[in-house]
Design a protein around this motif. Structure first.
Motif, PDB file in Angstrom:
ATOM      1  N   ALA A  76      51.043  48.275  30.159  1.00  0.00           N
ATOM      2  CA  ALA A  76      52.023  49.197  30.696  1.00  0.00           C
ATOM      3  C   ALA A  76      51.368  50.457  30.748  1.00  0.00           C
ATOM      4  O   ALA A  76      50.359  50.786  30.475  1.00  0.00           O
ATOM      5  N   ASP A  77      52.114  51.420  31.807  1.00  0.00           N
ATOM      6  CA  ASP A  77      51.753  52.732  31.985  1.00  0.00           C
ATOM      7  C   ASP A  77      52.806  53.570  31.969  1.00  0.00           C
ATOM      8  O   ASP A  77      53.763  53.266  32.885  1.00  0.00           O
ATOM      9  N   VAL A  78      53.064  54.621  31.142  1.00  0.00           N
ATOM     10  CA  VAL A  78      54.183  55.160  31.140  1.00  0.00           C
ATOM     11  C   VAL A  78      54.071  56.916  30.984  1.00  0.00           C
ATOM     12  O   VAL A  78      52.898  57.027  30.143  1.00  0.00           O
ATOM     13  N   ARG A  79      54.569  57.316  32.189  1.00  0.00           N
ATOM     14  CA  ARG A  79      54.387  58.972  32.110  1.00  0.00           C
ATOM     15  C   ARG A  79      55.643  59.559  32.132  1.00  0.00           C
ATOM     16  O   ARG A  79      56.612  59.215  33.055  1.00  0.00           O
ATOM     17  N   THR A  80      55.844  60.696  31.323  1.00  0.00           N
ATOM     18  CA  THR A  80      57.009  61.437  31.205  1.00  0.00           C
ATOM     19  C   THR A  80      56.775  62.847  31.174  1.00  0.00           C
ATOM     20  O   THR A  80      55.915  63.318  30.383  1.00  0.00           O
ATOM     21  N   ALA A  81      57.543  63.745  31.711  1.00  0.00           N
ATOM     22  CA  ALA A  81      57.569  65.400  31.802  1.00  0.00           C
ATOM     23  C   ALA A  81      58.107  65.662  30.388  1.00  0.00           C
ATOM     24  O   ALA A  81      59.008  65.228  29.857  1.00  0.00           O
ATOM     25  N   PRO A 110      56.242  47.342  38.983  1.00  0.00           N
ATOM     26  CA  PRO A 110      56.649  48.711  39.015  1.00  0.00           C
ATOM     27  C   PRO A 110      58.016  48.803  38.421  1.00  0.00           C
ATOM     28  O   PRO A 110      58.944  47.748  38.755  1.00  0.00           O
ATOM     29  N   VAL A 111      58.515  49.659  37.782  1.00  0.00           N
ATOM     30  CA  VAL A 111      59.889  49.677  37.294  1.00  0.00           C
ATOM     31  C   VAL A 111      60.639  51.120  38.117  1.00  0.00           C
ATOM     32  O   VAL A 111      60.396  52.131  37.940  1.00  0.00           O
ATOM     33  N   PRO A 112      61.552  50.641  39.083  1.00  0.00           N
ATOM     34  CA  PRO A 112      62.173  51.793  39.901  1.00  0.00           C
ATOM     35  C   PRO A 112      63.195  52.567  39.327  1.00  0.00           C
ATOM     36  O   PRO A 112      64.102  51.811  38.949  1.00  0.00           O
ATOM     37  N   LEU A 113      62.927  53.788  38.900  1.00  0.00           N
ATOM     38  CA  LEU A 113      63.710  54.459  38.113  1.00  0.00           C
ATOM     39  C   LEU A 113      64.477  55.693  39.076  1.00  0.00           C
ATOM     40  O   LEU A 113      64.906  56.758  38.715  1.00  0.00           O
ATOM     41  N   ASP A 114      64.002  55.570  40.316  1.00  0.00           N
ATOM     42  CA  ASP A 114      64.402  56.497  41.204  1.00  0.00           C
ATOM     43  C   ASP A 114      66.009  56.985  41.334  1.00  0.00           C
ATOM     44  O   ASP A 114      66.576  58.050  41.348  1.00  0.00           O
ATOM     45  N   GLY A 115      66.707  55.949  41.449  1.00  0.00           N
ATOM     46  CA  GLY A 115      68.117  55.805  41.378  1.00  0.00           C
ATOM     47  C   GLY A 115      68.838  56.770  40.269  1.00  0.00           C
ATOM     48  O   GLY A 115      69.574  57.364  40.331  1.00  0.00           O
ATOM     49  N   VAL A 116      68.047  56.221  39.133  1.00  0.00           N
ATOM     50  CA  VAL A 116      68.474  56.814  37.788  1.00  0.00           C
ATOM     51  C   VAL A 116      68.255  58.426  37.879  1.00  0.00           C
ATOM     52  O   VAL A 116      69.152  59.261  37.453  1.00  0.00           O
ATOM     53  N   PRO A 171      64.488  64.498  35.035  1.00  0.00           N
ATOM     54  CA  PRO A 171      63.509  63.795  35.126  1.00  0.00           C
ATOM     55  C   PRO A 171      63.424  62.412  34.215  1.00  0.00           C
ATOM     56  O   PRO A 171      63.899  62.537  33.159  1.00  0.00           O
ATOM     57  N   VAL A 172      62.993  61.521  34.727  1.00  0.00           N
ATOM     58  CA  VAL A 172      62.784  60.160  33.994  1.00  0.00           C
ATOM     59  C   VAL A 172      61.281  59.747  33.968  1.00  0.00           C
ATOM     60  O   VAL A 172      60.722  60.413  34.959  1.00  0.00           O
ATOM     61  N   PRO A 173      60.873  58.942  33.010  1.00  0.00           N
ATOM     62  CA  PRO A 173      59.412  58.465  32.953  1.00  0.00           C
ATOM     63  C   PRO A 173      59.128  57.581  34.242  1.00  0.00           C
ATOM     64  O   PRO A 173      59.817  56.842  34.671  1.00  0.00           O
ATOM     65  N   ASP A 174      57.882  57.856  34.448  1.00  0.00           N
ATOM     66  CA  ASP A 174      57.102  56.687  35.530  1.00  0.00           C
ATOM     67  C   ASP A 174      56.644  55.567  34.501  1.00  0.00           C
ATOM     68  O   ASP A 174      55.988  55.817  33.741  1.00  0.00           O
ATOM     69  N   ILE A 175      57.344  54.646  34.840  1.00  0.00           N
ATOM     70  CA  ILE A 175      56.928  53.325  34.224  1.00  0.00           C
ATOM     71  C   ILE A 175      56.451  52.234  35.217  1.00  0.00           C
ATOM     72  O   ILE A 175      57.036  51.935  36.148  1.00  0.00           O
ATOM     73  N   ALA A 176      55.188  51.704  34.929  1.00  0.00           N
ATOM     74  CA  ALA A 176      54.771  50.499  35.569  1.00  0.00           C
ATOM     75  C   ALA A 176      54.150  49.474  34.625  1.00  0.00           C
ATOM     76  O   ALA A 176      53.969  49.975  33.348  1.00  0.00           O
ATOM     77  N   GLY A 177      53.986  48.392  34.878  1.00  0.00           N
ATOM     78  CA  GLY A 177      53.698  47.541  33.691  1.00  0.00           C
ATOM     79  C   GLY A 177      52.636  46.327  34.588  1.00  0.00           C
ATOM     80  O   GLY A 177      52.646  46.316  35.873  1.00  0.00           O
ATOM     81  N   GLU A 178      52.259  45.534  33.858  1.00  0.00           N
ATOM     82  CA  GLU A 178      51.308  44.356  34.531  1.00  0.00           C
ATOM     83  C   GLU A 178      51.859  42.962  33.712  1.00  0.00           C
ATOM     84  O   GLU A 178      51.651  43.201  32.445  1.00  0.00           O
ATOM     85  N   LEU A 179      51.684  41.929  34.059  1.00  0.00           N
ATOM     86  CA  LEU A 179      51.930  40.596  33.724  1.00  0.00           C
ATOM     87  C   LEU A 179      50.772  39.702  33.906  1.00  0.00           C
ATOM     88  O   LEU A 179      50.484  39.694  35.049  1.00  0.00           O
ATOM     89  N   PRO A 180      50.281  39.294  32.846  1.00  0.00           N
ATOM     90  CA  PRO A 180      49.015  38.262  33.109  1.00  0.00           C
ATOM     91  C   PRO A 180      49.518  36.857  33.568  1.00  0.00           C
ATOM     92  O   PRO A 180      50.739  36.595  33.625  1.00  0.00           O
ATOM     93  N   VAL A 181      48.833  36.443  34.508  1.00  0.00           N
ATOM     94  CA  VAL A 181      48.721  35.109  34.836  1.00  0.00           C
ATOM     95  C   VAL A 181      48.128  34.180  34.018  1.00  0.00           C
ATOM     96  O   VAL A 181      46.807  34.078  34.140  1.00  0.00           O
TER      97      VAL A 181
END
Length: 172
Positions: free
Chosen positions: A94-99, A37-43, A50-60
């Protein structure tokens, strides 16, 4: 109840609880990818935007077992002196959502990109060599004949099918 019976019962209950707890928790290596997860709440709070909600996945990456050398009749060295190592993992997701402020009209108030982690199969480069001598020749009393040496580089291989979905719509 005797103290020995109580101790045995306590040991059995503790062992059963440990087994159940170990079965419920799976290590990160058992999963194919690790969520990031990419925490952007502080920004968002600091800029009051409003900032985009960003999450990612890294493969093993998981290495496989290499295919061993193959012996070929008439050659002094095996076919694959340096074998290729198979590696299976995945491409990052990646999963990105923005208003959106209704740029395209009503019903289009968010933009989303969903790119799930895709499986990736790879083979590392390998090397195949052959000596500058042939096998023993019985016509020359067992002496080998000279020949040109042979070297071949086995090319790496990548196989994957990435996909992504870009969409706009209503809702967050």
């Amino acid at each position: 109840m005797k103290p020995t019976t109580r101790g045995t019962l306590a040991a059995v209950v503790t062992g059963v609880a440990a087994v159940i707890g170990a079965a419920a928790v799976t290590p990160a290596v058992a999963a194919g990818s690790v969520p990031v997860p990419v925490p952007l709440d502080g920004v968002e709070r600091g800029l009051n935007l409003p900032v985009p909600d960003i999450a990612g996945e890294l493969p093993v990456p998981m290495p496989g077992s290499p295919e061993g050398p193959r012996y070929v009749e008439g050659r002094l060295l095996p076919d694959r002196a340096v074998p290729q190592l198979p590696v299976s993992a995945g491409l990052p997701g990646a999963d990105v959502r923005t208003a959106l402020p209704h740029v395209l009209g009503d019903g289009f108030d968010h933009l989303g990109l969903d790119a799930p982690a895709a499986d990736l199969a790879a083979l590392t480069p390998g090397l195949s060599l052959d000596a500058p001598l042939t096998a023993p020749n019985p016509a020359q009393l067992g002496m080998p004949d000279p020949k040109l040496p042979q070297v071949a580089v086995l090319t790496p291989l990548l196989k994957t099918v990435p996909e992504a979905d870009l969409g706009m719509g209503a809702g967050a």
